[in-house]
Structures are given as C-alpha cells and as structure tokens.
Write an enzyme that holds these catalytic residues in place. Structure first.
Site, PDB file in Angstrom:
ATOM      1  N   HIS A 138      -0.972  -4.156  -2.148  1.00 55.63           N
ATOM      2  CA  HIS A 138      -1.015  -3.552  -3.484  1.00 55.63           C
ATOM      3  C   HIS A 138       0.352  -2.982  -3.863  1.00 55.63           C
ATOM      4  O   HIS A 138       0.831  -3.183  -4.979  1.00 55.63           O
ATOM      5  CB  HIS A 138      -2.058  -2.434  -3.529  1.00 55.63           C
ATOM      6  CG  HIS A 138      -3.450  -2.901  -3.821  1.00 55.63           C
ATOM      7  ND1 HIS A 138      -4.207  -3.556  -2.897  1.00 55.63           N
ATOM      8  CD2 HIS A 138      -4.210  -2.808  -4.939  1.00 55.63           C
ATOM      9  CE1 HIS A 138      -5.392  -3.838  -3.422  1.00 55.63           C
ATOM     10  NE2 HIS A 138      -5.420  -3.400  -4.661  1.00 55.63           N
ATOM     11  N   HIS A 189      -4.389   3.186   2.960  1.00 59.36           N
ATOM     12  CA  HIS A 189      -3.089   2.975   3.602  1.00 59.36           C
ATOM     13  C   HIS A 189      -2.462   4.307   3.971  1.00 59.36           C
ATOM     14  O   HIS A 189      -2.815   5.356   3.420  1.00 59.36           O
ATOM     15  CB  HIS A 189      -2.135   2.217   2.669  1.00 59.36           C
ATOM     16  CG  HIS A 189      -2.497   0.775   2.482  1.00 59.36           C
ATOM     17  ND1 HIS A 189      -2.248  -0.176   3.438  1.00 59.36           N
ATOM     18  CD2 HIS A 189      -3.087   0.130   1.444  1.00 59.36           C
ATOM     19  CE1 HIS A 189      -2.669  -1.354   3.005  1.00 59.36           C
ATOM     20  NE2 HIS A 189      -3.190  -1.198   1.807  1.00 59.36           N
TER      21      HIS A 189
END
Length: 533
Positions: A138, A189
C-alpha cells in the site's frame, strides 16, 4: 508417533518452518531483520491504542481501498480512453513495478506483519492478511503515484494554473500520508514496513519519471524488436520471482501486473500505427478526445462500455483457459519440461479447475460485484490474533521463545549447563541474552509489553528472532503445550485457497488482454459504435 518426532514437519515448529524452507542466505537476512519487527510491535500497538476511535476505524478501513491494485486497475484505463496515454502508461508501469518489487521482497524475506495481539487488525481486504508484511505494498503504491504526480505537476512544461497545481500537490501529499499512516493505524504494518515501502515507491517514481520517456521513445521508434525484448524481460522477471515459505499470493499479483504492462506496451505500439490514433497528438497512440465535442453523455458511455468489455473479456477467457490448459500442462509435465512452483497444484494431480470465489486480488469477477457492493461495509473486519498461516507460525515461535526464556529466568544455570553440553555434542549453543540497560520506559508501554508476555530483555535484539532461542537443543519435538498452542492458533487462521499451475498462464493471457483492451481494443470499438470523434 516416533516417526513424526524424527521428521522435521515444516510449518509446525515455529522458526524451523522458515529454516527448512528458505535458502541459508535468505534465512540469515530474515533472522537479522525479524528483531526489528518484534521491537517495534509494542510501539505500533501504543500508537494504535492512543488514537483508536470508531470514526478513524471507518476512515482508514475505507481509504485503504484507494491504495489497492483493484482501485488502480479500474481507474487507469480511463486515462487512455480520455486522451492521456502518457499518464496512463506511466502510472501503469509505475504501479506494476511497485507491485512486482514489493511482492518480490515480501516473498524473498518472508517477514511477518506485527504480532496480533497486542495489535488489532482492521481491514476490508480478504487477502491482505495472507501476504507478508515487509515492505508495505500500500505504501509503495501510494508513494509512487504521489511522487510521480508531484514531479509532473512541478515540471516546467505543465499547463495547469499555479493555484490548481498547488491544490493538487496538497491533495497528493494528503493521499500518501493518509494511506501510509493508515497501515500503522490498522495494525497491518510496522514502521519498518511503511518506511521501506515508501522509499521503494519513491525510487520507482523517480526512476520512471526520468527513464520512462527514454523507454517510450525507444519502443515507439522500434520496428518490433523492442516488444520482443520487453516480453523476454517480463518472462524472466516472472520466472525469477522467489518462492515463499508460506502460501502467499504476492506472485499472483506480480504476474497480473507484468501481463498488464506487456499488453499496454504491445497494444500502444500497434495502435500508434493505425488510423484510429490521433495523428496531431505529440504522444504516440493518443485516443482522439475532447469533452466539448463529445459531450458528457458520450464520455460516460464510453467509460461504461470500456469497463463492461473488460469484464466480459475476463468472464469469457478465464474459464476457457482453465478448461483447455490442464491437458496441455499434463503433456508438458509428462515430457519433464514443466517448471513447478511451490503451492501450485500440478496438472497431473487434478482433472478440472473448480469454480472458486474470491480467486483474484486485482479485478473481481462480474458475479462478485453485487455481493461486494451490498456487503461492502460489513466486510470491514476488526480482529485480534493470527489471520494467516504465516501469522500462526510466528505466534507459535514467539510463544515457544517465551517459555524458553521463562525456564531460563527460573533456572538459568541449569539451562546454560545443558546448552553447553549440547554445544559439545555439536548442537546449537544458546547464549542467554544480556540484561537490558535501556532508559526507563513509560508505564503504558510496559503494559503493552505485559500483554505480549515479554519483559524488556525479551524484546532486546539479542533475544528476539533467534532460532536458537526457540529451542536450545535444536529439537523439533512438541510438548503437549506446544500442540495445544498449535491447535488454537491454526483453528482461526484464514486458509489460502488451492492454486493450480494453469492459473499462471491464465493470468498472463487475461491481464495482457486487459492491457491491450485499455490502449487499443476499446478505442477502436469506440470508433465503430459512434463514441469517438
């Protein structure tokens, strides 16, 4: 039972799972980087705990979709159909490079996402949890698009007014920051993942901004040799993509976007030589376009028609290839010419490929769209605990390490004596980690570490991530507590779907066709149905 004790059952012995499935040099790199992931987990958890709110949960869960492959694949063809092939080609190539190289690194190092608990995972994607954590795709996608856009906006040749240019740059910065921070907020993350993912995206954007025009000029001026070279490069990139230790879908996405680039380049090269291209445009292969001459109804109609054609192509070609390719693959396999890939079932082990839902991370099938639209809000999942097999392996290894450290704290001299005996017998020597002398930490951070069952020593670089800390004796046997942990962890993980060897070629053909439709097929169709100038 004795046979099982002697055999290393890959995937059930914590860190031994990766040691047995990765080449030594990849395992060593992973071992060096894993402590960073463990060290930053309580800090990411603290950030999440102090900022969580229902409104932000919804915002970051929804905006995460703006950094997905599907979002870009739906939006990018519109640039070609609306007379801006340079931006469309640049964004497609930049995005494809980000998807490929971030997936390459993920499968190369097999680094996990931050542990849950203490983190809470917030996601609307059904496949994100199956992927590794490092680096963040992303972040790579968002930063590459943002940096490339800003470079274009700041280019002296831009014709956009300074005021609008400033607003667009602010919007681009906001988009990138929102996506990157959202990956931390959603617990998907850690800091290392988003920082390295962002750096990768920036490098790709700068590289394509300065080298992309050179590549385009070389390709469009070629008589066809350039396309052959591009095809060979893409084939090599697909072939050298590393095999992961777990069933990670990164390879599928890399194949899809590599095929899109091939379709866009070959289609653009040929379209530029046809009568349908705008001969007055400075960039080769431009589709004739003018909102004032076409009018909004025709512009909207051509976009809708173009999207429908893409889905029809996918709906027809994918099942056709999945039916016709298995016999061919079985013949190739019998001749010994196949190139097997881990986690892909060879054609000799099945007769037909069953119909599967949610089998594409890039473009969903047309039949899934109504279901996705009606249940989109319900797809946001907030969970605590492992979501994939990779998560479960890491959590199991972490629990095993905690128990070893607990034994060491209770009777360190006995454990050290036993470890020295093992060392003399040729087994791994376990050096207990030195006590941490770091500065005093906040009470809140210590509470998070308590949730993890970890003391300050356990989060030190000497202790975290070492395979020797999992088992000082190098044993692969399992205690009753290990077996209980394993059953609990694997009972809740999301099972990866079965993948078949013919799907690789299927994706190459289908997505190459989608790229060709975007730059040549649909523009020619627009001309013949009265939706062109």
């Amino acid at each position: 039972m004795e046979a099982r004790t002697e055999k290393i059952d890959a995937g059930t012995a914590g860190l031994d799972h990766y040691k047995s499935r990765l080449p030594k040099w990849r395992y060593v790199i992973r071992e060096r980087l894993l402590p960073i992931t463990r060290l930053e987990t309580p800090y990411v958890a603290l950030l999440q705990e102090r900022t969580r709110s229902p409104a932000l949960d919804t915002y970051f869960a929804w905006t995460a979709n703006l950094g997905t492959h599907t979002c870009f694949m739906v939006a990018l063809p519109i640039l070609f159909w609306c007379g801006n092939p340079y931006l469309g080609r640049a964004m497609t190539t930049t995005l494809a490079a980000g998807v490929y190289f971030s997936g390459f690194i993920k499968d190369l190092l097999c680094l996990p996402r931050p542990l849950s608990p203490p983190l809470t995972r917030i996601t609307m994607s059904g496949s994100a949890a199956l992927e590794y954590g490092f680096p963040s795709s992303h972040s790579t996608n968002a930063v590459s698009v943002t940096v490339f856009s800003i470079l274009l906006l700041r280019d002296p040749s831009t014709t956009i007014s300074p005021k609008i240019c400033m607003y667009l740059q602010i919007l681009a910065y906001f988009y990138a920051v929102s996506i990157v921070l959202g990956r931390l907020y959603c617990g998907m993350h850690g800091f290392l993942d988003v920082v390295c993912g962002s750096l990768l995206g920036a490098i790709i954007a700068f590289g394509h901004f300065y080298l992309g025009p050179i590549k385009d000029e070389w390709m469009f001026s070629s008589t066809g040799n350039a396309l052959l070279i591009i095809f060979l490069v893409i084939a090599v990139l697909v072939r050298i993509h590393p095999e992961p230790a777990d069933d990670c879908p990164c390879f599928d996405d890399s194949v899809a976007f590599a095929a899109v680039v091939l379709g866009v380049d070959s289609g653009g090269w040929h379209f530029a030589r046809t009568q349908y291209a705008d001969a007055s445009a400075t960039y080769p292969g431009t589709v004739p376009f003018s909102i004032s001459e076409l009018g909004w109804p025709k512009v909207i109609a051509r976009i809708v028609l173009g999207v429908v054609v893409v889905f029809v192509w996918r709906a027809v070609m994918k099942p056709l290839l999945l039916r016709t390719l298995p016999p061919i693959f079985r013949l190739i396999e019998n001749l010994g010419l196949d190139l097997p890939r881990r986690y892909f079932k060879p054609a000799s082990e099945y007769q037909t490929v069953p119909d599967q839902r949610d089998d594409d991370n890039v473009i969903p099938s047309a039949r899934d769209i109504p279901h996705l639209l009606t249940n989109f809000r319900q797809r946001r999942a907030i969970s605590i605990g492992p979501q994939s097999e990779a998560d479960a392996y890491e959590a199991l290894a972490y629990r095993q390490k905690r128990r070893r450290d607990s034994l060491r704290e209770q009777n360190p001299s006995a454990l050290r004596t036993e470890a020295i005996k093992d060392s003399e017998a040729g087994k791994d020597y376990f050096e207990p980690p030195k006590a941490s002398h770091s500065r005093k930490r906040s009470l809140s951070l210590e509470e998070f570490r308590a949730q993890m069952g970890a003391s300050a020593d356990m989060l030190s670089p000497e202790a975290v991530g070492s395979p020797r800390a999992v088992d000082a004796k190098g044993s692969t046997g399992f205690s009753a507590e290990d077996e209980k942990d394993k059953s609990e962890l694997f009972a809740t993980v999301q099972k990866p779907r079965v993948r078949y060897d013919v799907e690789v070629i299927t994706k190459l053909v289908v997505y190459c066709g989608i790229g060709w439709l975007a730059v040549e097929g649909n523009p020619i169709l627009f001309h013949h149905v009265g939706l062109s100038l």
